[in-house]
Scaffold this motif. Structure first.
Motif, PDB file in Angstrom:
ATOM      1  N   ARG A 117       0.831  -1.203   0.000  1.00 46.60           N
ATOM      2  CA  ARG A 117       0.000   0.000   0.000  1.00 46.60           C
ATOM      3  C   ARG A 117       0.868   1.256   0.000  1.00 46.60           C
ATOM      4  O   ARG A 117       1.914   1.308   0.653  1.00 46.60           O
ATOM      5  N   GLU A 118       0.414   2.255  -0.739  1.00 47.66           N
ATOM      6  CA  GLU A 118       1.164   3.504  -0.826  1.00 47.66           C
ATOM      7  C   GLU A 118       1.303   4.166   0.542  1.00 47.66           C
ATOM      8  O   GLU A 118       2.378   4.659   0.893  1.00 47.66           O
ATOM      9  N   VAL A 168      -5.483  -8.054  -4.931  1.00 49.48           N
ATOM     10  CA  VAL A 168      -5.371  -6.592  -4.894  1.00 49.48           C
ATOM     11  C   VAL A 168      -6.438  -5.970  -3.992  1.00 49.48           C
ATOM     12  O   VAL A 168      -6.113  -5.093  -3.174  1.00 49.48           O
ATOM     13  N   ARG A 172      -5.727  -3.567  -0.691  1.00 46.85           N
ATOM     14  CA  ARG A 172      -6.359  -2.269  -0.443  1.00 46.85           C
ATOM     15  C   ARG A 172      -7.039  -2.252   0.925  1.00 46.85           C
ATOM     16  O   ARG A 172      -7.002  -1.242   1.625  1.00 46.85           O
ATOM     17  N   ARG A 188      -0.891  -1.802 -12.325  1.00 41.45           N
ATOM     18  CA  ARG A 188      -2.121  -0.995 -12.329  1.00 41.45           C
ATOM     19  C   ARG A 188      -2.256  -0.225 -11.012  1.00 41.45           C
ATOM     20  O   ARG A 188      -2.575   0.967 -10.998  1.00 41.45           O
ATOM     21  N   GLU A 189      -1.994  -0.928  -9.904  1.00 36.55           N
ATOM     22  CA  GLU A 189      -2.100  -0.283  -8.598  1.00 36.55           C
ATOM     23  C   GLU A 189      -1.049   0.810  -8.433  1.00 36.55           C
ATOM     24  O   GLU A 189      -1.317   1.872  -7.872  1.00 36.55           O
ATOM     25  N   ALA A 192      -1.955   3.885 -10.398  1.00 39.46           N
ATOM     26  CA  ALA A 192      -3.076   4.605  -9.788  1.00 39.46           C
ATOM     27  C   ALA A 192      -2.693   5.234  -8.449  1.00 39.46           C
ATOM     28  O   ALA A 192      -3.554   5.799  -7.754  1.00 39.46           O
ATOM     29  N   ARG A 194      -2.008   3.882  -5.725  1.00 37.72           N
ATOM     30  CA  ARG A 194      -2.541   3.191  -4.550  1.00 37.72           C
ATOM     31  C   ARG A 194      -1.497   2.274  -3.916  1.00 37.72           C
ATOM     32  O   ARG A 194      -1.710   1.745  -2.827  1.00 37.72           O
ATOM     33  N   ALA A 195      -0.386   2.049  -4.617  1.00 31.08           N
ATOM     34  CA  ALA A 195       0.646   1.135  -4.123  1.00 31.08           C
ATOM     35  C   ALA A 195       2.004   1.586  -4.639  1.00 31.08           C
ATOM     36  O   ALA A 195       2.101   2.369  -5.597  1.00 31.08           O
ATOM     37  N   TYR A 263      -0.079   3.818 -17.056  1.00 24.75           N
ATOM     38  CA  TYR A 263      -0.112   2.373 -16.826  1.00 24.75           C
ATOM     39  C   TYR A 263       0.503   1.640 -18.013  1.00 24.75           C
ATOM     40  O   TYR A 263       1.351   0.743 -17.849  1.00 24.75           O
TER      41      TYR A 263
END
Length: 325
Positions: A117-118, A168, A172, A188-189, A192, A194-195, A263
């Motif tokens: 996780r980011e 995934v 999250r 993808r994550e 975005a 998010r990661a 992406y």
């Protein structure tokens, strides 16, 4: 994009203008375990570029999914060519019986990453010691990638299998600490925001036959011209992908149904740029993949398999434009 595709199609037709076109092109049935596996994008590129048509072959992609399903299709004569990792091919076609690896698509875990996780995620692999890392399936490339990660970084973590569609969302939700996956999931994550990536397995210096084209014994014995044409067209398309980044990004978006340019750029940079510039199968790479799978899958007999009967380099040539990896 259509204009660029047309320009390349015209170029392909010009290159092959001296070839006498028969009334009916030879049909080749291909079945891939994952429909949008980015390592197999050069097949789609060859279609778009018109390379198959110029070579007098018609490639029909079968709507089959899953490694076991496509392997059965090859054994039963429903498919002519499938994709498989070296260890999967060794198990499905022992000693080359029923099919052999005829070209290597990837000699490494290109695009495979460990992501967290980011916000609040680990900053290094050492921080994941004792934590839960999600993978898609056991006895798969995911297991092999996890084994390689643990060995390289001398860290022990708990592997949890959740399926490709669940790992995934669980990351999250915070129910697992990290995800180890192929490009289309992990990147993808990251794109975005998010990661973030803790480890890029594609940077590992050693070679492992992660993805190869397997042809049926029938095709190897009776349709040698068609097999050569398919492989040559596919790897010439890879040359084009590596040479033309903008065109490749457009193609990746269409192939993988991606709208996010960032992406697509990550996929190109992490996967396409690293893909094999030599389609020949290296026995050392195949042997290393077998040994890795033996440890990851707890099947020590895999490490003792002689790779020689499992593959042939008779049908591949190194396309012009390749520079070596």
């Amino acid at each position: 994009m259509a204009v660029r595709f047309m320009r390349h199609k015209i170029a392909a037709a010009t290159i092959c203008a001296a070839i006498s076109m028969p009334v009916h092109s030879a049909e080749i049935r291909v079945a891939f375990a994952i429909a949008d596996d980015i390592l197999l994008a050069p097949v789609f590129a060859a279609e778009q570029l018109g390379y198959f048509r110029a070579a007098d072959i018609e490639v029909r992609r079968l709507n089959l999914r899953g490694a076991d399903v496509v392997q059965l299709a090859l054994k039963s004569g429903q498919a002519d060519i499938i994709d498989a990792s070296g260890p999967a091919a060794a198990q499905a076609f022992p000693g080359g019986a029923g099919g052999k690896i005829v070209a290597t698509a990837a000699n490494g875990f290109y695009g495979w990453t460990v992501i967290v996780r980011e916000q609040g995620g680990a900053q290094s692999m050492s921080e994941l010691a004792g934590k839960q890392i999600g993978i898609s399936a056991t006895h798969s490339l995911s297991d092999m990638a996890a084994q390689l990660t643990s060995e390289r970084h001398r860290v022990k973590f708990e592997i949890v299998t959740r399926g490709a569609g669940a790992i995934v969302p669980e990351l999250r939700a915070g129910t697992i600490d990290a995800v180890l996956s192929s490009a289309l999931l992990g990147l993808r994550e990251v794109s975005a925001s998010r990661a973030h990536i803790v480890l890029d397995l594609g940077m590992d210096p050693d070679a492992y036959l992660v993805s190869g084209f397997v042809a049926s014994t029938s095709m190897i014995e009776t349709r040698q011209r068609d097999l050569r044409a398919f492989l040559n067209a596919t790897f010439q398309a890879l040359v084009q992908m590596k040479a033309d980044r903008k065109w490749s990004l457009d193609l990746i978006k269409e192939y993988a149904r991606i709208s996010d340019t960032a992406y697509a750029e990550r996929i190109y940079d992490n996967v396409i740029r690293s893909m094999n510039t030599d389609p020949e199968t290296d026995p050392a790479s195949l042997k290393a993949a077998l040994a890795l799978a033996a440890r990851a899958w707890n099947q020590p007999d895999l490490a003792e398999i002689d790779p020689a009967p499992l593959y042939t380099n008779e049908f591949v040539t190194i396309p012009s434009g390749f520079s070596g990896r």
